[in-house]
Design an enzyme around this catalytic site. Structure first.
Site, PDB file in Angstrom:
ATOM      1  N   GLU A  23      31.745  35.365  35.904  1.00 50.37           N
ATOM      2  CA  GLU A  23      33.204  35.351  35.901  1.00 50.37           C
ATOM      3  C   GLU A  23      33.748  36.143  34.713  1.00 50.37           C
ATOM      4  OE1 GLU A  23      34.462  31.254  38.233  1.00 50.37           O
ATOM      5  OE2 GLU A  23      34.602  31.314  36.050  1.00 50.37           O
ATOM      6  N   ASP A  82      30.684  25.371  39.746  1.00 48.45           N
ATOM      7  CA  ASP A  82      30.720  25.528  38.294  1.00 48.45           C
ATOM      8  C   ASP A  82      31.089  24.220  37.599  1.00 48.45           C
ATOM      9  OD1 ASP A  82      30.160  28.197  38.789  1.00 48.45           O
ATOM     10  OD2 ASP A  82      32.251  28.820  38.628  1.00 48.45           O
TER      11      ASP A  82
END
Length: 278
Positions: free
Chosen positions: A175, A59
């Site tokens: 997420e 990420d």
């Protein structure tokens, strides 16, 4: 009563989930749109610096590569060398995957890099909170994990304040739906170039931008708890990222996975809300 697909679609809409890429060109177009967003936002802010903490995961690697590309384009387009991207390494003592983190820095090739070990600030806070000395070990470890995440964000904003810059975040839809971030920790930032993407889309961006496969496919871990070092995200979730991605893209998932994701989404709703008042 809404059926499963309707619930999935409602949640996906709330998280502004990016539709699946049908072709590579669709992926490239979306990537360029987000890089342009980074450029436009920085210009509109009147500032010239972006700051991002690099963890060694895909990420922050992806967000870093996108941001450096945006800065490179801004410098060329504006003829202004003041535009810069500062990557920040934020280890707690000796990070287990320090090698991958430094390899991510090498791949991103940021304009500048700051290294701030957060251990002294974390330990100072822990020793000052007397209540932490009396709770069960597992509870204490979990709370300290959140302190680590918040100290990292304090450090990033300190760097951003020093350089008159904005802080980049790495939150994405896979997420966000699980509330898998620390409130006012890694959930606090100014600009989120990955918002709305699912995990496989983040990886697709990284691969296209030239990241090596071993970093693109590295097992994701927040690695915040000393009692559970390197705990994989998917173990913490209780579901895989492939299942989360499928859920967010309206695909069929098992009833157990559906319930797990929906229940977790509702329990973590407070993380996605602004502070409330009377």
């Amino acid at each position: 009563m809404a059926n499963s697909l309707e619930i999935q679609q409602t949640i996906a809409q709330a998280l502004n989930v990016c539709p699946p890429f049908k072709t590579e060109q669709e992926m490239i177009t979306e990537l360029k749109r987000r890089i342009q967003f980074l450029k436009d936002t920085l210009k509109q802010s009147g500032l010239k610096v972006y700051v991002l903490g690099i963890s060694g995961g895909v990420d922050s690697l992806t967000a870093g590569m996108m941001t450096q590309r945006a800065i490179n384009e801004l410098r060329e387009e504006m003829g202004d060398s003041a535009y810069r991207f500062i990557a920040v390494r934020l280890p707690y003592k000796q990070q287990a995957d320090e090698a991958e983190a430094m390899q991510s820095i090498e791949v991103i090739a940021p304009d500048g890099c700051e290294i701030i070990n957060i251990a002294p600030s974390v330990e100072g806070m822990v020793s000052s909170v007397h209540a932490l000395q009396t709770v069960a070990e597992a509870k204490r470890d979990f709370v300290i994990g959140n302190i680590k995440a918040r100290e990292r964000m304090v450090a990033q904003y300190a760097v951003a304040g020093t350089y008159d810059g904005l802080v980049i975040g790495t939150d994405h839809a896979a997420e966000a739906v699980m509330g898998f971030y620390t409130k006012f920790g890694d959930g606090a930032f100014d600009i989120g170039p990955l918002i709305g993407l699912v995990k496989n889309q983040v990886r697709a961006f990284a691969h296209y931008l030239g990241a090596p496969d071993y970093l693109v496919n590295k097992v994701p871990t927040a690695d915040l708890e000393d009692l559970k070092p390197g705990l994989p995200d998917e173990v913490a979730h209780g579901v895989s990222y492939d299942d989360i991605d499928a859920f967010l893209h309206g695909k069929s998932v098992s009833s157990d996975i559906f319930k797990k994701i929906v229940d977790t989404y509702h329990k973590s709703m407070h993380k996605r809300k602004l502070p409330i008042g009377p």
